[in-house]
Design a protein around this motif. Structure first.
Motif, PDB file in Angstrom:
ATOM      1  N   PRO A  48       0.988  -1.197   0.057  1.00  0.00           N
ATOM      2  CA  PRO A  48      -0.123   0.006  -0.102  1.00  0.00           C
ATOM      3  C   PRO A  48       0.843   1.351   0.084  1.00  0.00           C
ATOM      4  N   ILE A  49       0.470   2.220  -1.006  1.00  0.00           N
ATOM      5  CA  ILE A  49       1.316   3.539  -0.928  1.00  0.00           C
ATOM      6  C   ILE A  49       0.441   4.479  -0.953  1.00  0.00           C
ATOM      7  N   LEU A  50       0.227   5.509  -0.106  1.00  0.00           N
ATOM      8  CA  LEU A  50      -0.551   6.773   0.269  1.00  0.00           C
ATOM      9  C   LEU A  50       0.439   7.795   0.072  1.00  0.00           C
ATOM     10  N   ILE A  51      -0.198   8.731  -1.031  1.00  0.00           N
ATOM     11  CA  ILE A  51       0.503   9.917  -1.222  1.00  0.00           C
ATOM     12  C   ILE A  51      -0.170  10.878  -0.624  1.00  0.00           C
ATOM     13  N   PHE A  85       0.452   4.193 -12.675  1.00  0.00           N
ATOM     14  CA  PHE A  85       1.539   4.505 -11.331  1.00  0.00           C
ATOM     15  C   PHE A  85       1.057   3.630 -10.035  1.00  0.00           C
ATOM     16  N   GLY A  86      -0.081   3.455  -9.997  1.00  0.00           N
ATOM     17  CA  GLY A  86      -0.787   2.380  -8.790  1.00  0.00           C
ATOM     18  C   GLY A  86      -0.667   3.045  -7.414  1.00  0.00           C
ATOM     19  N   ALA A  87      -0.582   4.104  -7.036  1.00  0.00           N
ATOM     20  CA  ALA A  87      -0.740   4.478  -5.529  1.00  0.00           C
ATOM     21  C   ALA A  87      -2.539   4.313  -5.095  1.00  0.00           C
ATOM     22  N   ASP A  88      -2.221   3.991  -3.946  1.00  0.00           N
ATOM     23  CA  ASP A  88      -3.792   3.502  -3.343  1.00  0.00           C
ATOM     24  C   ASP A  88      -4.567   4.767  -2.859  1.00  0.00           C
ATOM     25  N   SER A 117      -4.057  -2.422  -7.994  1.00  0.00           N
ATOM     26  CA  SER A 117      -5.024  -3.072  -7.224  1.00  0.00           C
ATOM     27  C   SER A 117      -6.208  -2.431  -6.830  1.00  0.00           C
ATOM     28  N   LYS A 118      -6.168  -1.238  -6.902  1.00  0.00           N
ATOM     29  CA  LYS A 118      -7.653  -0.379  -6.522  1.00  0.00           C
ATOM     30  C   LYS A 118      -8.596  -0.580  -7.875  1.00  0.00           C
ATOM     31  N   HIS A 144      -9.951   6.808 -10.213  1.00  0.00           N
ATOM     32  CA  HIS A 144      -9.859   5.202 -10.350  1.00  0.00           C
ATOM     33  C   HIS A 144     -10.729   4.905 -11.419  1.00  0.00           C
ATOM     34  N   MET A 145     -12.121   5.430 -11.353  1.00  0.00           N
ATOM     35  CA  MET A 145     -13.248   4.951 -12.158  1.00  0.00           C
ATOM     36  C   MET A 145     -12.911   5.544 -13.945  1.00  0.00           C
ATOM     37  N   ARG A 146     -12.208   6.788 -13.871  1.00  0.00           N
ATOM     38  CA  ARG A 146     -11.847   7.074 -15.307  1.00  0.00           C
ATOM     39  C   ARG A 146     -10.827   5.984 -15.913  1.00  0.00           C
ATOM     40  N   ARG A 147      -9.714   5.949 -14.967  1.00  0.00           N
ATOM     41  CA  ARG A 147      -8.612   5.039 -15.587  1.00  0.00           C
ATOM     42  C   ARG A 147      -8.957   3.698 -15.693  1.00  0.00           C
ATOM     43  N   LEU A 148      -9.957   3.248 -14.943  1.00  0.00           N
ATOM     44  CA  LEU A 148     -10.353   1.475 -15.224  1.00  0.00           C
ATOM     45  C   LEU A 148     -11.189   1.620 -16.421  1.00  0.00           C
TER      46      LEU A 148
END
Length: 232
Positions: A75-78, A94-97, A160-161, A201-205
């Motif tokens: 898990p990575i929190l920005i 890039f995959g930050a959570d 992951s998200k 997240h929804m846009r990228r998915l």
């Protein structure tokens, strides 16, 4: 069990404040002040979560994030004040959570970190218990056990998200989810009313799974209500 955090922040006053707070909360915290030092620490030690500032010397946070995501799903929190960088960190592979905007509340930061670690622990246990499952939705083949998605036979790289958002819909095909419900279920945390995380997240998915992201067929928008899996 004491959880370990890698704190990557070049502002020494912020780093010290965050480190002291998490030590009070019972965490072990290792601080890095530039991207190169953070990479070296990650290679030597095992951590449960990374707290990452994006504006770093030597190796910036975005490059650090790319390197770590090539090796681990930790898990990575920005922590950032720049929405544009947050958008890139959450999407574009890039995959930050998750992220928290500066200046932030320490109470909220601690809550988000604890929730992220709970999620990671829950998913790890669930993965070990679940039997292999594969679903076919339209031209998408979704392997719930191996966390993989194929479209027309070609693998789609999801964060992951993104995967867990898709899994939420395909395992609840008739249910409508509000943004607050999605956040509560995927982030396992209270919804603070900030729609940016869900929207990104929804846009990228959709950009990855839909033929036409502007007219999605897999995850439909019900305006003013939420989202629902399309009918196939």
């Amino acid at each position: 069990m004491q959880h370990k955090i890698l704190l990557v922040e070049d502002d020494t006053s912020i780093s010290e404040m965050v480190k002291n707070q998490f030590i009070k909360e019972g965490f072990a915290v290792t601080a890095a002040f530039d991207g190169e030092q953070a990479i070296e620490l990650f290679a030597r030690e095992t951590f449960d979560l990374i707290l990452l500032d994006l504006m770093l010397p030597k190796l910036d946070g975005m490059e650090f994030l790319k390197i770590i995501r090539g090796k681990s799903l930790i898990p990575i929190l920005i922590m950032s004040a720049k929405d544009g960088d947050v958008d890139k960190a959450l999407g574009l592979g890039f995959g930050a959570d998750d992220y928290i905007a500066k200046p932030f509340s320490m109470i909220e930061l601690v809550a988000r970190v604890k929730a992220a670690i709970r999620r990671a622990t829950h998913y790890s246990r669930t993965e070990k218990k679940e039997e292999s499952k594969a679903l076919q939705i339209g031209v998408l083949a979704i392997d719930l056990d191996n966390f993989s998605v194929h479209k027309n036979g070609s693998e789609i790289k999801l964060t992951s998200k993104e995967f867990h958002i898709l899994k939420l819909f395909v395992t609840n095909p008739s249910r409508v989810f509000t943004k607050a419900q999605i956040y509560n279920l995927i982030w396992n945390d209270d919804y603070f009313g900030d729609e940016n995380v869900i929207n990104v997240h929804m846009r990228r998915l959709r950009e990855k799974i839909e033929d036409d992201p502007s007219a999605p067929c897999y995850i439909k928008t019900l305006w003013g209500i939420g989202y629902k899996l399309g009918e196939f």
